[in-house]
Motif scaffolding. Structure first.
Motif, PDB file in Angstrom:
ATOM      1  N   PHE A 392       0.849  -1.192   0.000  1.00  0.00           N
ATOM      2  CA  PHE A 392       0.000   0.000   0.000  1.00  0.00           C
ATOM      3  C   PHE A 392       0.881   1.236   0.000  1.00  0.00           C
ATOM      4  O   PHE A 392       2.078   1.177   0.330  1.00  0.00           O
ATOM      5  N   LEU A 393       0.292   2.359  -0.390  1.00  0.00           N
ATOM      6  CA  LEU A 393       0.987   3.634  -0.340  1.00  0.00           C
ATOM      7  C   LEU A 393       0.655   4.294   0.987  1.00  0.00           C
ATOM      8  O   LEU A 393      -0.515   4.507   1.309  1.00  0.00           O
ATOM      9  N   ALA A 394       1.679   4.601   1.779  1.00  0.00           N
ATOM     10  CA  ALA A 394       1.476   5.267   3.070  1.00  0.00           C
ATOM     11  C   ALA A 394       1.090   6.716   2.801  1.00  0.00           C
ATOM     12  O   ALA A 394       1.925   7.623   2.824  1.00  0.00           O
ATOM     13  N   GLU A 395      -0.171   6.919   2.545  1.00  0.00           N
ATOM     14  CA  GLU A 395      -0.660   8.195   2.013  1.00  0.00           C
ATOM     15  C   GLU A 395      -1.118   9.167   3.087  1.00  0.00           C
ATOM     16  O   GLU A 395      -1.057  10.389   2.901  1.00  0.00           O
ATOM     17  N   TYR A 396      -1.577   8.649   4.243  1.00  0.00           N
ATOM     18  CA  TYR A 396      -2.238   9.488   5.241  1.00  0.00           C
ATOM     19  C   TYR A 396      -1.469   9.437   6.562  1.00  0.00           C
ATOM     20  O   TYR A 396      -1.489   8.418   7.262  1.00  0.00           O
ATOM     21  N   PRO A 397      -0.788  10.506   6.944  1.00  0.00           N
ATOM     22  CA  PRO A 397      -0.071  10.510   8.223  1.00  0.00           C
ATOM     23  C   PRO A 397      -1.018  10.274   9.394  1.00  0.00           C
ATOM     24  O   PRO A 397      -2.173  10.714   9.394  1.00  0.00           O
ATOM     25  N   GLY A 398      -0.510   9.567  10.388  1.00  0.00           N
ATOM     26  CA  GLY A 398      -1.299   9.300  11.582  1.00  0.00           C
ATOM     27  C   GLY A 398      -0.989   7.933  12.155  1.00  0.00           C
ATOM     28  O   GLY A 398      -0.085   7.227  11.712  1.00  0.00           O
ATOM     29  N   ARG A 399      -1.778   7.554  13.190  1.00  0.00           N
ATOM     30  CA  ARG A 399      -1.660   6.263  13.860  1.00  0.00           C
ATOM     31  C   ARG A 399      -2.890   5.432  13.510  1.00  0.00           C
ATOM     32  O   ARG A 399      -4.018   5.923  13.617  1.00  0.00           O
ATOM     33  N   TYR A 400      -2.657   4.174  13.126  1.00  0.00           N
ATOM     34  CA  TYR A 400      -3.754   3.315  12.691  1.00  0.00           C
ATOM     35  C   TYR A 400      -3.592   1.908  13.275  1.00  0.00           C
ATOM     36  O   TYR A 400      -2.477   1.432  13.500  1.00  0.00           O
ATOM     37  N   LEU A 401      -4.725   1.245  13.461  1.00  0.00           N
ATOM     38  CA  LEU A 401      -4.711  -0.124  13.962  1.00  0.00           C
ATOM     39  C   LEU A 401      -4.436  -1.121  12.846  1.00  0.00           C
ATOM     40  O   LEU A 401      -4.722  -0.859  11.670  1.00  0.00           O
ATOM     41  N   ILE A 402      -3.887  -2.268  13.222  1.00  0.00           N
ATOM     42  CA  ILE A 402      -3.954  -3.478  12.415  1.00  0.00           C
ATOM     43  C   ILE A 402      -4.594  -4.539  13.301  1.00  0.00           C
ATOM     44  O   ILE A 402      -4.455  -4.511  14.528  1.00  0.00           O
ATOM     45  N   GLU A 403      -5.332  -5.461  12.695  1.00  0.00           N
ATOM     46  CA  GLU A 403      -6.040  -6.486  13.452  1.00  0.00           C
ATOM     47  C   GLU A 403      -5.738  -7.863  12.878  1.00  0.00           C
ATOM     48  O   GLU A 403      -5.473  -8.021  11.691  1.00  0.00           O
ATOM     49  N   GLN A 404      -5.845  -8.875  13.747  1.00  0.00           N
ATOM     50  CA  GLN A 404      -5.891 -10.248  13.287  1.00  0.00           C
ATOM     51  C   GLN A 404      -6.852 -11.012  14.192  1.00  0.00           C
ATOM     52  O   GLN A 404      -7.009 -10.694  15.376  1.00  0.00           O
ATOM     53  N   VAL A 405      -7.511 -12.009  13.607  1.00  0.00           N
ATOM     54  CA  VAL A 405      -8.379 -12.889  14.384  1.00  0.00           C
ATOM     55  C   VAL A 405      -8.397 -14.243  13.702  1.00  0.00           C
ATOM     56  O   VAL A 405      -8.444 -14.330  12.464  1.00  0.00           O
ATOM     57  N   ALA A 406      -8.292 -15.311  14.480  1.00  0.00           N
ATOM     58  CA  ALA A 406      -8.390 -16.654  13.939  1.00  0.00           C
ATOM     59  C   ALA A 406      -9.847 -16.955  13.590  1.00  0.00           C
ATOM     60  O   ALA A 406     -10.777 -16.405  14.182  1.00  0.00           O
ATOM     61  N   THR A 407     -10.038 -17.837  12.615  1.00  0.00           N
ATOM     62  CA  THR A 407     -11.392 -18.177  12.176  1.00  0.00           C
ATOM     63  C   THR A 407     -11.991 -19.236  13.095  1.00  0.00           C
ATOM     64  O   THR A 407     -12.374 -20.326  12.677  1.00  0.00           O
ATOM     65  N   ASP A 408     -12.066 -18.892  14.371  1.00  0.00           N
ATOM     66  CA  ASP A 408     -12.630 -19.721  15.421  1.00  0.00           C
ATOM     67  C   ASP A 408     -13.506 -18.808  16.266  1.00  0.00           C
ATOM     68  O   ASP A 408     -13.052 -17.742  16.698  1.00  0.00           O
ATOM     69  N   TRP A 409     -14.755 -19.212  16.509  1.00  0.00           N
ATOM     70  CA  TRP A 409     -15.705 -18.338  17.204  1.00  0.00           C
ATOM     71  C   TRP A 409     -15.164 -17.861  18.550  1.00  0.00           C
ATOM     72  O   TRP A 409     -15.412 -16.731  18.973  1.00  0.00           O
ATOM     73  N   ALA A 410     -14.420 -18.707  19.249  1.00  0.00           N
ATOM     74  CA  ALA A 410     -13.932 -18.357  20.581  1.00  0.00           C
ATOM     75  C   ALA A 410     -12.620 -17.576  20.555  1.00  0.00           C
ATOM     76  O   ALA A 410     -12.133 -17.154  21.604  1.00  0.00           O
TER      77      ALA A 410
END
Length: 421
Positions: A392-410
């Motif tokens: 991606f192009l780092a176009e917008y200065p600032g602080r941003y989240l990244i997320e991950q989640v396993a494909t398990d309901w719990a």
């Protein structure tokens, strides 16, 4: 299905106030109840309201967000690029019960987006997402524009639902489209429909198939794509992802096309598209549609000059549950504004993991790192043991989240953050 996924706000008061491209919107996270099964008890949910929100590209939303829930909550709007001042957790702390917050949301891009209350894991009630539709400034040649929000439920006999992040034992799994277990869309023959499919499940990769219809993919994750036919009329959606398609139902009145949902174990009908009794809207279907108007995304990414970072998925090491996130934690990576970034994502877990990037959309790179798929994404499912590269192009200065989640309901929802300087 995860591998295929790699290739594929409730107004608390009814009125909004617009002036000179600015729109004041009051949004409230609240306790609600819905009926999920005929003759069944009401199911309590935490909600941003029902229906979809619609605005126009270029508007700036002056948002007042209030929290009536019994737990702290933040407002998370998936897919809205370049809004660091509104970024949940990284910039705006969750609101306590009864509190309010105000901030601006510039709507830079037209497309299909999603808003939800961002909560901690282990809650007792599920939270429902709400579609956010931003229309463009140019007219689109469609006769109907329909949102289909797919939600996954783990329901107990007493009508309560188990929210993600909890053990779903002794619950019954089922799905709804726009809150209904069977959803019907009707249109005259030869009409052109824009169907905006949204995977509102927070854990499961889902496949949706429209039987015996030519399905033309027009946009993914809120960004126009180079149009292409969906193979066998099927779409694969990672949790939180969105795909816009054009379809043209043909045939005599009463002709129906089944909408099938596959959750990785079996396919089941969840609705149908029916040719209505009205006269055909035109003598023949429209020819294949040209691409949707662009959102001024970067035409090229210079991968030779890209900053490169590696990121492990599928393990909680250095990742935080949302309730434990601290903005003072070290960033996962830092990029200079205007420079391309390549992330190497390796899933070291035992099941598929879903990665979501806030603040920017990315390209999925080809295996040889010599090109990219003809669409933009903000969410990607990565199989266990698999490595994917995104840019991606780092176009917008600032602080941003990244997320991950396993494909398990719990499985817990895990977050980190990155910065653009």
């Amino acid at each position: 299905m995860a591998a295929l996924g790699a290739a594929a706000l409730c107004p608390a008061w009814p009125a909004t106030v617009s002036a000179q491209g600015r729109t004041a919107v009051a949004l409230q996270a609240r306790i609600d109840r819905i009926v999920l099964r005929p003759d069944g008890p009401d199911t309590p949910v935490w909600s941003l309201g029902s229906g979809d929100l619609r605005f126009r590209r270029g508007e700036v939303l002056d948002v007042t967000f209030g929290n009536e829930l019994p737990v702290a909550a933040a407002l998370d709007c998936r897919g809205l690029d370049g809004n660091p001042a509104a970024e949940p957790l990284a910039s705006r702390a969750p609101l306590a019960t009864g509190a309010k917050d105000t901030f601006q949301l510039p709507l830079r891009h037209a497309g299909t987006f999603l808003c939800e209350p961002l909560l901690g894991d282990g809650d007792t009630v599920p939270a429902r997402p709400r579609p956010l539709i931003v229309t463009g400034t140019s007219p689109i040649a469609v006769d109907r524009d329909e949102v289909l929000l797919i939600e996954e439920w783990r329901l107990l006999p007493d009508g309560t639902a188990i929210p993600p992040g909890n053990d779903p034992k002794e619950s019954t799994l089922f799905h709804t489209i726009n809150g209904k277990t069977s959803y019907e869309v009707s249109a005259p023959a030869n009409a052109r429909l824009r169907l905006r499919f949204i995977n509102g499940s927070q854990r499961s990769v889902l496949a949706v198939k429209l039987e015996n219809l030519d399905v033309r993919v027009m946009a993914i994750d809120g960004q126009p794509a180079e149009p292409f036919p969906a193979r066998n009329g099927a779409l694969v959606l990672a949790p939180g992802s969105r795909t816009d398609v054009f379809v043209d139902p043909v045939g005599p009145a009463g002709t129906s096309f089944a909408i099938l949902l596959h959750d990785g174990k079996q396919a089941r009908p969840v609705g149908k598209l029916i040719v209505s009794n009205e006269p055909p809207i035109r003598p023949a279907p429209f020819p294949p549609a040209p691409p949707l108007p662009g959102n001024d995304m970067p035409a090229q990414l210079d991968l030779r000059s890209a900053a490169r970072f590696e990121l492990a998925l599928g393990t909680p090491t250095e990742w935080f549950r949302t309730a434990d996130f601290k903005p003072s934690a070290a960033p996962t990576f830092q990029a200079k504004a205007g420079r391309p970034v390549v992330l190497t994502l390796t899933n070291r877990g035992a099941i598929a993991s879903v990665f979501h990037l806030h603040g920017h959309h990315f390209r999925l790179l080809d295996k040889l790192d010599d090109g990219w798929k003809p669409f933009w994404l903000d969410t990607l499912a990565v199989e266990p043991g698999q490595t994917q590269r995104i840019a991606f192009l780092a176009e917008y200065p600032g602080r941003y989240l990244i997320e991950q989640v396993a494909t398990d309901w719990a499985a817990p929802r895990l977050v980190r953050w990155y910065s653009v300087q």
